[in-house]
Design a protein around this motif. Structure first.
Motif, mmCIF file in Angstrom:
data_model
loop_
_atom_site.group_PDB
_atom_site.id
_atom_site.type_symbol
_atom_site.label_atom_id
_atom_site.label_comp_id
_atom_site.label_asym_id
_atom_site.label_seq_id
_atom_site.Cartn_x
_atom_site.Cartn_y
_atom_site.Cartn_z
ATOM 1 N N GLY A 287 12.117 27.910 -60.067
ATOM 2 C CA GLY A 287 12.288 28.675 -61.291
ATOM 3 C C GLY A 287 13.746 29.010 -61.534
ATOM 4 N N PRO A 288 14.052 30.285 -61.738
ATOM 5 C CA PRO A 288 15.448 30.650 -62.023
ATOM 6 C C PRO A 288 16.309 30.765 -60.762
ATOM 7 C CG PRO A 288 14.084 32.608 -62.073
ATOM 8 C CD PRO A 288 13.134 31.442 -61.874
ATOM 9 N N PHE A 289 15.669 30.661 -59.591
ATOM 10 C CA PHE A 289 16.384 30.935 -58.349
ATOM 11 C C PHE A 289 16.775 29.648 -57.632
ATOM 12 C CE2 PHE A 289 13.511 34.502 -59.112
ATOM 13 C CZ PHE A 289 14.409 35.555 -59.160
ATOM 14 N N ARG A 290 17.887 29.682 -56.967
ATOM 15 C CA ARG A 290 18.347 28.571 -56.134
ATOM 16 C C ARG A 290 18.949 29.141 -54.854
ATOM 17 N NH1 ARG A 290 22.050 29.328 -60.228
ATOM 18 N NH2 ARG A 290 24.253 29.545 -59.590
ATOM 19 N N PHE A 291 18.837 28.359 -53.803
ATOM 20 C CA PHE A 291 19.344 28.793 -52.504
ATOM 21 C C PHE A 291 19.719 27.557 -51.712
ATOM 22 C CE2 PHE A 291 18.282 29.247 -47.955
ATOM 23 C CZ PHE A 291 19.240 30.193 -47.589
ATOM 24 N N GLY A 292 20.807 27.660 -50.939
ATOM 25 C CA GLY A 292 21.217 26.533 -50.118
ATOM 26 C C GLY A 292 21.952 27.005 -48.874
ATOM 27 N N ILE A 293 21.851 26.205 -47.836
ATOM 28 C CA ILE A 293 22.573 26.497 -46.608
ATOM 29 C C ILE A 293 23.042 25.184 -46.012
ATOM 30 C CG2 ILE A 293 20.466 26.474 -45.186
ATOM 31 C CD1 ILE A 293 21.814 28.787 -43.552
ATOM 32 N N SER A 294 24.249 25.174 -45.486
ATOM 33 C CA SER A 294 24.792 23.963 -44.869
ATOM 34 C C SER A 294 25.579 24.357 -43.626
ATOM 35 C CB SER A 294 25.710 23.210 -45.840
ATOM 36 O OG SER A 294 26.893 23.937 -46.093
ATOM 37 N N GLY A 295 25.654 23.415 -42.702
ATOM 38 C CA GLY A 295 26.425 23.640 -41.483
ATOM 39 C C GLY A 295 27.169 22.378 -41.100
ATOM 40 N N LYS A 296 28.355 22.549 -40.551
ATOM 41 C CA LYS A 296 29.137 21.398 -40.111
ATOM 42 C C LYS A 296 29.681 21.645 -38.716
ATOM 43 C CE LYS A 296 32.853 18.184 -41.113
ATOM 44 N NZ LYS A 296 33.816 17.646 -42.089
ATOM 45 N N TYR A 297 29.439 20.666 -37.850
ATOM 46 C CA TYR A 297 29.974 20.693 -36.490
ATOM 47 C C TYR A 297 31.231 19.841 -36.430
ATOM 48 C CZ TYR A 297 30.475 19.310 -31.572
ATOM 49 O OH TYR A 297 30.967 19.039 -30.319
ATOM 50 N N THR A 298 32.289 20.389 -35.839
ATOM 51 C CA THR A 298 33.539 19.656 -35.605
ATOM 52 C C THR A 298 33.819 19.686 -34.107
ATOM 53 O OG1 THR A 298 34.418 20.260 -37.770
ATOM 54 C CG2 THR A 298 36.000 19.521 -36.113
ATOM 55 N N GLY A 299 33.951 18.501 -33.524
ATOM 56 C CA GLY A 299 34.140 18.408 -32.086
ATOM 57 C C GLY A 299 35.521 18.831 -31.631
ATOM 58 N N LYS A 300 35.724 18.791 -30.331
ATOM 59 C CA LYS A 300 37.003 19.176 -29.744
ATOM 60 C C LYS A 300 38.113 18.252 -30.251
ATOM 61 C CE LYS A 300 34.894 20.978 -25.510
ATOM 62 N NZ LYS A 300 34.852 20.859 -24.028
#
Length: 777
Positions: free
Chosen positions: A690-703
């Motif tokens: 409907g009118p709502f949106r939601f998002g989540i993201s993650g990023k791993y960066t190595g040594k």
């Protein structure tokens, strides 16, 4: 490659980047990576939903495979600390190996001293997309730096319907942003559409809230319809940024991971105040405009042409803890540098650290031991006010390095398609010419009274140097592409010719000229599509970077044997696109030769502020890089989209072949390349109801290694971003045209080291929240 599209109901050239992510959320997911013989990916509004309008355009590409973007803060408010890595190639303070273009036109270089990255040309809310061409790249790319690929930042097209948009963002670190854009819609009988926008944003730093960062941006664009399509763009950007500083040892980060060692308070002790944040500044004005034309003949020949002009001006500031003595006044006499005398050119005779009420330079008590312990491990007695008689006044300079650049360029290209029955043929070709003059000069101003603050006298007491660097660039390319059934093959050639001069306007050093002419560079590839939605590809390209004018900034450096940097890139991969699932896998191998490194005259006691003629450049072997990239995008249900990418990079230095030379420049063949992680992966999930949106993201960066000796390795880290938004239209008529969003970057407040350059590392930004309200009329 594939790009995550949280929301993209139409192709990239059909939507406006000014549209909010809410207008696309939950719609059909499409593949935006073009079917070519080389690897590529594209950003659209779905990725923009995970960033705020305050953030730099560079941040949009960070989740793409093979890409790593690091900035001093969440808002990208510091060009000094910005680093970009594309596979094993980097653009940072020391190196520029990734090309950047604006609507396909060259940005004129990305170096700190006179260059300009994408954020100087485009407002974040005026971006249509970002095309990332990794490795072999497109043969027609217009850049002198595209050893490892090209980032093309594309401005959004004007809307067909009239609209006024207002946007206000408020966030942590006193961040605020105001934006307005007016789209005319179709006018003049539907032949023309245009937009004009303006924005202002400001914030302080996240470390000790002492920076005074501001940016004003004005831009406009128009397009026309008809037999000859015209596109025009103009932008003006005025920025003041106070910098972040690198840490140069793991012990510094361990002792205080929240302080970059720049200070917020003026202490009236010049040695300490050399790290006063407001004295570490980047000031830039950037003007850019172009006019493009394209037309077709006989329905088989397309011709495109563009002319552009770019002007960049600004300066970089430091506050050295002394006055440079350039006039021999004699012992016991007042120093001319303190009393308004001006000197153009010449060499320093010494340094003035403290002086008395009459302007006479003082010497410290030879038996005094300084009690100053910060910065750079402490100071000698010459810097300590306790080692001088009562009433001694500290001497300090405000050093300005001024940059100015003007570019005028022209490019034209064609494509000719022919159907021979059994196969189709496309012949492409083009030329690019650019005339550039860059100016640089450095002047030293006396800080008026170090007991009061960092205000400085104007005019300066010494102009250290004043030079200009005329340069012209010419490129030509030709490519033929043949398609027979499911197989497409291409072969192309290109060449760069570059002339560069140094003219010393003060006559202190000899003028110089260098010419960089590439071999005829080869590129080619093949693509096989055995069934709809499945695409195999392989490509090879030779790339070249002309010797840059920064090499001529050190007149005493021996550059007679210096060779331009070159690269060979190979890619093999496949793409899959079938309904709700898109995926791709790519193997790449790059050989980077004639890598140029600069050995600066920095010491453990801090930077040599007087550097300007010395230092050494070397062709220090190169870099071998190989790896693979995986990505998958899936619309698992209506309004639900998942994305994941993984990158493995094995990037190592290779030596010059002479162990003595390798030892002299600090290269150990086989060591890993600084700033390049071995592994990265990104995951994201986006929801629309409907009118709502939601998002989540993650990023791993190595040594990653910080120094070329591989003695300092950073920890790996995982950054999480989240957003939530709501459209007012679907809630109440009173909220029609309104959109509300909240974005949180680094949700878990991860502590980590971010950008890496020159043997040091910047601290990564902490958790940052920004709330945005957008109104459309």
């Amino acid at each position: 490659m594939l790009a995550l599209a949280l929301a993209a109901p139409v192709h990239a050239d059909e939507y406006s980047g000014a549209e909010s992510a809410a207008e696309y959320a939950g719609a059909e997911i499409i593949v935006t990576g073009a079917r070519t013989t080389y690897n590529n990916s594209q950003v659209n509004d779905g990725m923009a939903a995970q960033q705020t309008p305050l953030t730099s355009p560079l941040s949009l590409i960070d989740n793409l495979p093979g890409v790593s973007v690091q900035e001093g803060d969440t808002f990208g408010f510091d060009d000094w600390s910005t680093t970009v890595a594309l596979r094993g190639f980097q653009t940072n303070l020391d190196e520029q190996q990734v090309g950047i273009t604006i609507d396909g036109l060259p940005n004129g270089g990305s170096n700190y001293g006179g260059g300009a990255k994408a954020n100087r040309y485009i407002d974040s809310m005026n971006i249509g997309t970002v095309n990332v061409s990794q490795g072999t790249s497109d043969i027609g790319s217009l850049s002198n730096e595209a050893l490892g690929g090209t980032l093309d930042f594309v401005t959004s097209d004007p809307l067909e319907e009239s609209r006024v948009r207002f946007s206000v963002s408020l966030g942590e670190n006193d961040a605020q942003r105001f934006y307005v854009r007016y789209d005319t819609g179709q006018i003049l009988g539907g032949m023309v559409q245009a937009w004009i926008s303006a924005s202002h944003q400001e914030a302080t730093d996240w470390v000790n809230s002492s920076a005074e960062n501001e940016r004003d941006h004005i831009a406009a664009k128009f397009t026309t319809n008809g037999p000859v399509k015209l596109t025009g763009y103009i932008s003006y950007d005025d920025t003041h940024e106070d910098n972040y500083q690198r840490l140069f040892s793991p012990a510094e980060f361990a002792s205080d991971p929240d302080w970059d060692r720049l200070t917020a308070e003026w202490t009236s002790i010049p040695y300490v105040d050399q790290l006063y944040r407001k004295g570490w500044s980047t000031l830039r004005e950037n003007f850019f405009t172009y006019l493009k034309a394209e037309t077709s003949f006989a329905e088989s020949i397309d011709v495109r042409a563009a002319a552009y002009f770019h002007k960049n001006a600004g300066r970089g500031d430091w506050v050295p803890p002394y006055i440079v003595d350039v006039i021999a006044d004699g012992a016991g006499n007042p120093e001319s540098e303190l009393t308004g005398a001006r000197t153009e050119g010449g060499s320093p005779l010494g340094r003035i650290y403290f002086f008395d009420a009459n302007g006479v330079a003082l010497s410290p008590d030879p038996a005094c031991v300084s009690s100053i312990t910060f910065p750079y491990g402490g100071a000698g007695p010459e810097y300590d006010p306790a080692c001088y008689p009562a009433g001694a006044v500290g001497a300090q300079s405000y050093r300005h390095t001024h940059y100015g650049k003007e570019r005028l360029g022209f490019t034209t290209d064609f494509s000719w398609e022919t159907d021979f029955g059994g196969f189709e043929n496309m012949l492409r070709g083009g030329i690019w010419y650019e005339d550039t003059t860059r100016r640089e000069w450095r002047d030293w101003h006396k800080i008026t009274d170090t007991r009061v603050g960092y205000d400085y006298d104007n005019p300066s007491y010494w102009t250290q140097y004043r030079r200009k660097y005329p340069q012209d660039t010419f490129k030509w390319f030709l490519q033929d592409e043949v398609q027979a059934g499911p197989v497409t093959a291409s072969f192309g050639i290109k060449q760069f010719i570059n002339h560069l001069e140094r003219i010393d306007l003060l006559g202190d050093t000899a003028d110089a000229k260098i010419k960089s002419k590439s071999d005829v560079l080869i590129s080619g590839g093949i693509r096989f599509e055995p069934m709809d939605g499945l695409d195999f590809f392989a490509g090879y390209a030779e790339n070249f970077k002309a010797l840059g004018d920064e090499i001529l900034e050190r007149p005493l450096a021996d550059i007679d044997s210096l060779q331009p940097e070159t690269a060979e890139n190979i890619e093999v991969g496949l793409r899959y696109n079938s309904g709700p699932i898109q995926a791709s896998a790519t193997y790449f191998n790059s050989k980077f030769d004639n890598r140029i490194i600069f050995l600066a005259n920095n010491t453990d006691a801090g930077p040599d502020y007087l550097i300007g003629t010395n230092g050494t450049y070397f062709n220090a072997g190169g870099i071998d890089s190989e790896g693979f990239e995986l990505v998958v995008n899936a619309a698992v249900a209506e309004g639900v989209n998942l994305f994941g990418s993984f990158t493995h990079i094995d990037a190592k230095y290779k030596g010059t072949g002479d162990p003595l030379v390798d030892a002299a420049v600090g290269i150990t063949p086989g060591n890993r390349v600084t700033g390049i992680p071995k592994s990265m992966f990104a995951l994201s999930a986006d929801f629309e109801r409907g009118p709502f949106r939601f998002g989540i993201s993650g990023k791993y960066t190595g040594k990653r290694y910080v120094d070329i000796a591989n003695s300092w390795q950073t920890d790996s880290y995982f950054l999480t971003d989240a957003y939530v938004g709501v459209r007012g239209d679907d809630i109440s008529e009173m909220l029609e045209g309104l959109d509300f969003s909240l974005v949180v970057n680094n949700l878990t407040d991860e502590s980590y080291l971010g950008g890496i350059s020159g043997g040091g590392a910047w601290i990564g930004a902490p958790r940052t929240l920004v709330f945005t309200v957008t109104a459309d009329f």
